[in-house]
Write an enzyme that holds these catalytic residues in place. Structure first.
Site, PDB file in Angstrom:
ATOM      1  N   ASP A 139     -13.614  -3.909  -2.458  1.00 46.79           N
ATOM      2  CA  ASP A 139     -13.464  -3.574  -1.038  1.00 46.79           C
ATOM      3  C   ASP A 139     -14.835  -3.671  -0.355  1.00 46.79           C
ATOM      4  O   ASP A 139     -15.526  -2.668  -0.198  1.00 46.79           O
ATOM      5  CB  ASP A 139     -12.920  -2.152  -0.863  1.00 46.79           C
ATOM      6  N   ASP A 145       0.865  -1.174   0.000  1.00 49.38           N
ATOM      7  CA  ASP A 145       0.000   0.000   0.000  1.00 49.38           C
ATOM      8  C   ASP A 145       0.903   1.225   0.000  1.00 49.38           C
ATOM      9  O   ASP A 145       1.634   1.472   0.961  1.00 49.38           O
ATOM     10  CB  ASP A 145      -0.893   0.010   1.243  1.00 49.38           C
TER      11      ASP A 145
END
Length: 544
Positions: free
Chosen positions: A398, A239
């Site tokens: 997500d 990330d």
């Protein structure tokens, strides 16, 4: 050019589709220089020619015809001059392909390229690290041994009596398919040597320097007793976010909160992206994924630091690289419009093999569902898939759990859960979110997965907001529901805390890969430990 320099030069046919940067980097790492094909005469004058075909069959043949390369290529190959085709560079040698509604190939090898049979229950595209069954000794494959190599394709050629003199190696995926061909000085592989780690570099060296490579016997078919076939992939995820100073750092948090607690509240810094990517390549990661979670994203093509991360990482990381964040259409401050395809093309040129689309996929599916499942070719998924192939498009989902007392309480796909809700609810569905998990939408994860597959996506990265950073294992119920609903590969993500969590998700679901971030960043669980555990559990995993 000086004769000595010419001896270490290879000609590269790059027609501008997909990531060829990794091929360039691999060639340079082996000590060779590159001359690019700029006209048909460059093909005729080449001493060694590499053709890394990337993308869709029809698109490639159209470009070759438009540039006048087709006949020059055929003449070069028929003259038995040193040639190496990669992936589509192998497929185009055959008579034709089913792809793009049916296309004619160069007709040098008998047979047609056909789609993998999805009715056999295997995910398509065929993505990952698979074994080779070598039919004959060769300098090209002699140093591979029993190591796996990396494939990513939806279409394949089948070995037949008519093309048997060409077939150098095959692989198995719902049946035997052609993995490598050879006749004289002409070679081609369905797999990507530039993405096959050390084994792939050995393959390229075998083509470039055959006189220095011994032709050894093919390895035993039993693979030294290890589980054979397509390996389950272990993916390291980074990330990446700009910190408060504007530098890109690798970060991680719980339920997507990446700031430190306490007085500073700074973005958590777990390392620099290029350095960590290199470390994971050395440690045996099967792929590396960069998810750019920086919030502004108003001008994706102005995101020069992330593009530079890809360029630098691809110089030393010879496994697939995926990048997500900002892959969408936009209009800049001057009013100039850029399509999602143009944005993706820049990331591919910078070193990405696949692009990941998140929030924009949800919006596209909302429009798709509202239109009764009609497709007009305008979505980012359709645009990129049409040019670069489905295997280049990953959809990042997500979702978060929503509990209901009974299935009839919601129009969404529900499962009876082993984890009851706060009020004892026995059922749940998974609501898709956008904007980094901050906003829920009226689309469930199974709905979204089915829709993006129809729109042309080739893979799903399945996150789970509820499990992110918890370290108690993947959401098995979610992964099972989504992987059972589609025929494209699914990557399980969020929640890994131990090697056993990887074997659990592979035993209990159809997941093709599993991804982790924090446990690898913090060295809590080595990638090698995960691989060793999988193989000892009877689950094929690449270990070299």
């Amino acid at each position: 050019m000086h004769a000595a320099a010419r001896e270490r030069e290879v000609t590269l046919l790059d027609y501008g589709a997909g990531n060829v940067r990794s091929v360039r980097n691999a060639i340079k790492k082996l000590g060779w220089t590159i001359k690019d094909v700029e006209c048909a005469a460059d093909i005729a004058n080449a001493d060694k020619l590499i053709f890394p075909g990337v993308g869709a069959f029809g698109q490639a043949m159209t470009i070759l015809e438009q540039r006048g390369y087709t006949q020059a290529l055929k003449d070069y190959i028929q003259a038995d001059r040193p040639f190496f085709g990669i992936c589509l560079g192998l497929q185009l040698l055959f008579e034709g392909s089913e792809e793009n509604g049916g296309c004619q190939g160069m007709g040098l090898i008998p047979g047609a390229v056909t789609h993998f049979d999805v009715t056999k229950g295997l995910p398509v595209p065929h993505i990952g690290w698979n074994d080779l069954l070598q039919k004959h000794p060769s300098t090209l494959l002699s140093q591979v041994g029993d190591r796996r190599v990396y494939f990513v394709h939806s279409y394949h050629a089948t070995p037949t009596p008519q093309n048997s003199e060409w077939v150098l190696a095959t692989s198995e995926y719902g049946g035997e398919f052609v993995a490598a061909v050879r006749r004289g000085n002409v070679y081609a592989t369905q797999f990507h040597p530039e993405k096959s780690g050390a084994a792939g570099l050995d393959v390229l060296r075998g083509f470039l320097e055959p006189e220095a490579t011994a032709a050894l016997p093919a390895p035993a078919a039993d693979g030294n007793g290890r589980p054979r076939g397509l390996a389950k992939r272990v993916i390291a995820c980074l990330d990446v976010r700009a910190n408060d100073s504007g530098d890109l750092v690798v970060t991680k948090g719980d339920q997507y909160d990446v700031r430190e607690t306490g007085s500073t509240g700074e973005v958590r810094n777990l390392g620099m992206p290029v350095e960590l990517a290199g470390r994971y390549f050395d440690e045996g990661a099967d792929e590396v994924t960069f998810l750019n979670i920086t919030g502004f994203r108003d001008f994706p093509l102005g995101d020069l630091p992330m593009l530079e991360v890809l360029r630098q990482a691809s110089e030393g990381v010879f496994v697939p690289l995926t990048v997500g964040g900002g892959i969408r259409e936009f209009t800049d401050s001057s009013g100039k419009h850029y399509s999602a395809l143009q944005v993706a093309a820049e990331y591919f040129r910078s070193g990405a093999d696949k692009v990941s689309i998140g929030s924009d996929a949800v919006y596209a599916v909302e429009a798709y569902l509202a239109g009764g499942g009609a497709k007009d070719g305008s979505t980012a998924i359709e645009q990129i898939s049409r040019v670069y192939g489905a295997q280049a498009v990953v959809i990042s989902i997500d979702p978060r759990r929503v509990y209901v007392a009974a299935p009839e309480d919601t129009p969404h796909h529900t499962v009876k859960t082993s984890k009851p809700g706060p009020k004892g609810e026995q059922y749940c569905w998974w609501q898709c979110t956008v904007k980094g998990g901050r906003e829920g939408r009226d689309v469930d994860a199974v709905q979204l997965a089915k829709a993006v597959e129809d729109l042309g996506a080739g893979e799903i990265l399945l996150n789970c907001i509820d499990n992110d950073g918890v370290g108690q294992g993947f959401d098995i119920e979610l992964t099972d529901a989504v992987s059972a609903a589609v025929t494209i590969p699914v990557i399980a993500s969020s929640g890994a805390g131990a090697p056993e969590h990887f074997s659990e998700v592979f035993h209990k679901t159809r997941a093709a890969a599993a991804l982790a971030a924090g446990i690898f960043h913090r060295r809590e669980v080595p990638i090698s430990a995960v691989k060793a555990h999988l193989n000892s559990s009877g689950i094929p995993a690449r270990t070299a």
